[in-house]
Design an enzyme around this catalytic site. Structure first.
Site, PDB file in Angstrom:
ATOM      1  CB  ALA A  87      59.238  33.886 100.321  1.00 48.85           C
ATOM      2  NE  ARG A 123      60.492  23.392 106.627  1.00 48.34           N
ATOM      3  CZ  ARG A 123      59.725  22.580 105.893  1.00 48.34           C
ATOM      4  NH1 ARG A 123      58.417  22.678 105.953  1.00 48.34           N
ATOM      5  NH2 ARG A 123      60.278  21.674 105.128  1.00 48.34           N
ATOM      6  CE  LYS A 178      73.477  28.201  92.936  1.00 47.96           C
ATOM      7  NZ  LYS A 178      73.663  27.214  91.855  1.00 47.96           N
ATOM      8  CD  GLU A 212      62.133  44.403 102.868  1.00 49.04           C
ATOM      9  OE1 GLU A 212      61.977  45.606 102.690  1.00 49.04           O
ATOM     10  OE2 GLU A 212      61.194  43.625 103.079  1.00 49.04           O
TER      11      GLU A 212
HETATM   12 MO1  MOS Z   1      61.006  46.190  99.498  1.00 49.78          MO
HETATM   13  S1  MOS Z   1      61.798  47.944 100.216  1.00 49.78           S
HETATM   14  O1  MOS Z   1      59.553  46.214 100.411  1.00 49.78           O
HETATM   15  O2  MOS Z   1      60.774  46.283  97.857  1.00 49.78           O
END
Ligand code: MOS
Length: 796
Positions: free
Chosen positions: A568, A685, A690, A762
């Site tokens: 991202a 940010r 959503k 994550e």
């Molecule tokens: Mo994630 S475990 O880096 O696809």
């Protein structure tokens, strides 16, 4: 693509651009373009950030729910121009864990009508014979597995033959007829048996892998532990877990003639797979195009190329026709897993809760042939103020396929151990567990002794505790009840990296005000299409539906694999740089107009807004994109930019989480329900509240699985996984999921990158299992340190 007629229409009607009347010009086959309804959901109210930070629906959502989005196994050959149609491969796997094949007899399989070939090490086409040729972008040190390479068996479930037939059912039936005799060698698959033989990890040589080098110790942990007023030592176990994405691993290799291939592959990195295939088969990059526009879940299992892509390409090259290989659900357990992990943590503290020492030792599982690991132990020393810290990480080599990344690799597991240990220390200190975290709070990265570019963890604690009602907790275990159920409240902290990678984005803005944004990144389901659309729409001053995204195609501008929560931040900043170039070029064109309203403007003075290039100071001083391009007699402005993140060395950047969980435990039966989770995250940010919410909610669900359900079970006498399907491998279902509240804590960050984005695929899972484990202790007074916490362990 816009055709000539429509372009002329637009050029003849600049007013239409001003009123944003371009919708009818879009390519109806473009599945990634947001529908008008979705775009209208968040129509520009603030011109410069109309979409950034808003809850924007997935631009690919409609394609996904209608089935229009195709997955790797859903592509069919484009006509029959190059051969006799699509053939289907079914994989034969090894039933032993270690040894060699002494006889592989395919004669019975070959007698089945419709079977075309059986490929194995005995008759396969040529493949590379050096380890380097098999090393992908994130290969750990070692000698990568080579499918169908020779007679050697290195793990149960290893692919040893591919049966190719005209029909997938015929292929699968015939695969059952392949006869194999083995010579067995003794194997070892039990991490506890291999624990004493485990060897210290070395720093990986691969540059991406080197991000995960264990940190250096500080102070003298032994001395500080010996003199600490209160000590806690605990050993924590996380079993092998599997990713279990809904989409099976699959590759459709389309034979384009002359040795050229288009490969539709399930992967988190199309260029990684392309480069790998070029290495393995000695192909030229221009002769193999890898496509993965959609992915039905990956979670790390698709970061490295999986073996079915080798088999599909191998067969396509051998037969000179198109071949598809789809793994079965059982075979999905032969491609990598979260490594089992034995962790020992020692904490020493003063009576007031000041941490004085910590040691974190881990033994993690890898194969005999590759050294996969992350830096599992270093999270402990990073997070809390503590002058003395020491780490030891060893690898237990087992006769299994190499372990791999799985959502928040090392973070979800290492922090699980740390956060359970902190809970136990709080009990020993008679301190509230949240209060202990606050007393140990650190504004500096303790490992590298640097301040953070931003860290809003304190605010995560505050908001989550308040939403949860933590102050009403009775600290005494077994003190809270709801009828015949014991109620437990637990909490934990989470931390993960805020990584960024070099990546290239291309913007092609047409004079009709439609832009195509392209990059070879994947969208592994996290919402990448959507955030790319939002950022481009904002920076080009266009509505969402005027942006189309091309990704998941190895011929597009360079991208690393999508993982580590780095995409991202990386791809959006690349888009921002490319948009700035487009804006400069539009300004140059606009200035060439006679009596241009922007005659004196420099690039820093202008913005793109509402289909126009305008002066920031006075938005009425503007020219439409169409008019600017007409001035220069160009149909489009195209710019490509590589974003090279250069983080300021003075700062550390991480994402953080505070998670609070409530469990209810049936006192007679030991059944545990997770009735409430509050998951508060600080991750810079948030581009799309959503899709981000979905990530953090999904991560909490997975944390429930990690705490209570998930465990890959191996029969160590056979060296074989025994619960390789959804009947035997338990994941949370709707009935296991109750109230999950997600909070995003505001976290401005002007240092990490121009957009202030960190990424959050994550962080949401990290503390969840520990919070639940701590809640189970609080409910029952019983501390279970081995995951998953099943009712047999609770009653033992
Ligand atoms: Mo994630 S475990 O880096 O696809």
């Amino acid at each position: 693509m816009v055709n000539d007629i429509s372009r002329r229409n637009v050029l003849g009607g600049a007013a239409a651009v001003g009123s944003m009347g371009w919708g009818s010009l879009v390519d109806p086959d473009d599945l990634t373009r947001p529908s008008r309804a979705i775009a209208q959901e968040r129509r520009a109210s603030r011109p410069l950030t109309a979409y950034f930070g808003t809850p924007t629906s997935r631009v690919d959502g409609r394609a996904k729910v209608t089935g229009a989005a195709k997955y790797a196994a859903e592509y069919n050959e484009r006509g029959l121009a190059f051969g006799p149609g699509l053939a289907h491969g079914s994989v034969v796997t090894s039933s032993i864990a270690k040894g060699r094949i002494v006889r592989l007899d395919a004669s019975e399989a070959l007698r089945v009508a419709g079977v075309i070939a059986v490929l194995s090490h005995q008759n396969r086409p040529k493949m590379a014979d050096t380890d380097d040729a098999y090393k992908d972008e994130i290969a750990p040190d070692g000698s990568p597995f080579r499918p169908l390479y020779n007679d050697k068996i290195m793990f149960s479930g290893q692919p040893i033959a591919l049966v190719v037939a005209e029909d997938p059912d015929i292929a699968r039936f015939a695969a059952s007829l392949v006869q194999v005799d083995y010579e067995k060698d003794p194997h070892i698959t039990d991490v506890y048996r291999q624990r004493d033989a485990a060897t210290p990890v070395r720093s990986p040589s691969n540059p991406i892998e080197a991000l995960f080098t264990p940190p250096k110790p500080r102070g003298s942990a032994e001395q500080a532990l010996a003199s600490a007023a209160v000590r806690h030592t605990g050993e924590y176990y996380v079993p092998i877990e599997h990713h279990n994405p809904m989409e099976l691993y699959a590759s459709t290799a389309i034979w384009d003639g002359d040795g050229k291939l288009t490969v539709y592959d399930k992967t988190q990195g199309v260029q990684n797979v392309r480069n790998y295939l070029c290495g393995v088969f000695g192909m030229k990059p221009e002769d193999v195009r890898v496509m993965s526009p959609y992915m039905g879940g990956g979670f790390g299992s698709g970061l490295r190329p999986q073996y079915q892509v080798v088999l599909a390409v191998l067969a396509a090259r051998a037969l000179e026709r198109s071949v598809r290989v789809v793994l079965t659900r059982q075979q999905m357990y032969g491609i990598g897993y979260r490594p089992a992990m034995i962790q020992r943590i020692e904490l020493g503290a003063a009576a007031d809760g000041t941490l004085e020492a910590m040691t974190h030792e881990a033994v993690t599982v890898t194969s005999q042939y590759e050294d996969f690991h992350r830096q599992e132990t270093g999270w402990s020393g990073l997070l809390y103020k503590c002058a003395n810290a020491k780490y030891a990480h060893k690898l237990a080599k087992l006769d299994l396929v190499t372990s791999c990344d799985m959502r928040c690799p090392s973070g979800a597991t290492g922090v699980y151990a740390l956060e359970c240990a902190m809970d136990e220390l709080a009990v020993a200190l008679k301190l509230d567990p949240l209060e202990l975290r606050l007393r140990c709070y650190s504004d500096r990265d303790q490992n590298s002794d640097r301040p953070y570019s931003s860290k809003s963890l304190r605010e995560c604690y505050r908001q989550a505790a308040e939403a949860f009602g933590w102050h009403q907790r009775n600290p005494q275990p077994r003190s809270m009840r709801d009828g015949k159920e014991l109620v437990g409240w637990g909490m934990a902290t989470g931390v993960w990296d805020a990584l960024q990678m070099p990546i290239t984005a291309r913007i092609s803005l047409s004079s009709n005000g439609h832009a195509e944004v392209s990059c070879a990144t994947s969208d592994i389901g996290t919402g990448t299409y959507t955030i790319m659309t939002q950022v481009a729409a904002d920076l080009l001053g266009l509505p969402l539906e005027n942006i189309s995204i091309k990704l998941g195609d190895s011929t597009l501008p360079q991208s690393p694999v999508e993982g580590g929560s780095w995409m991202a931040a990386s791809v959006t900043n690349a888009i921002a740089e490319a948009c700035a170039e487009v804006r400069s070029e539009l300004l140059r064109l606009a200035k060439s107009a006679p009596a241009s309203p922007l005659a004196d403007a420099v690039p820093g003075d202008v913005v793109l807004v509402d289909g126009k290039i305008a002066s920031k100071r006075d938005l009425t001083q503007a020219m439409t994109i169409t008019d600017a391009m007409r001035q220069g007699v160009v149909e489009r402005v195209e710019r490509e930019r590589t974003y090279n993140p250069q983080p300021d060395e003075k700062y550390s950047s991480n994402t953080h989480q505070a998670v609070f969980a409530e469990v209810k435990v049936d006192e007679q039966l030991g059944v545990i329900r997770v009735t409430r989770i509050v998951n508060a995250v600080a991750a810079g940010r948030i581009i799309n509240t959503k899709t981000a919410h979905s990530q953090i909610m999904g991560a909490a669900v997975w944390g429930i699985g990690m705490a209570l359900h998930e465990e890959t079970l191996i029969d160590h006498s056979l060296g074989r996984i025994m619960n390789a399907d959804f009947a035997g491998y338990h994941v949370p279902v709707n009935a296991d999921v109750h109230d999950i509240q997600v909070i995003f804590v505001d976290e401005p960050d002007d240092i990490i990158n121009p957009l202030g984005v960190k990424g959050l695929g994550e962080i949401g899972i990290v503390g969840v299992a520990a919070a639940i484990a701590n809640a189970v202790y609080h409910a029952t007074g019983k501390r279970v340190r081995d995951l998953p916490i099943t009712l047999d362990k609770l009653s033992a």
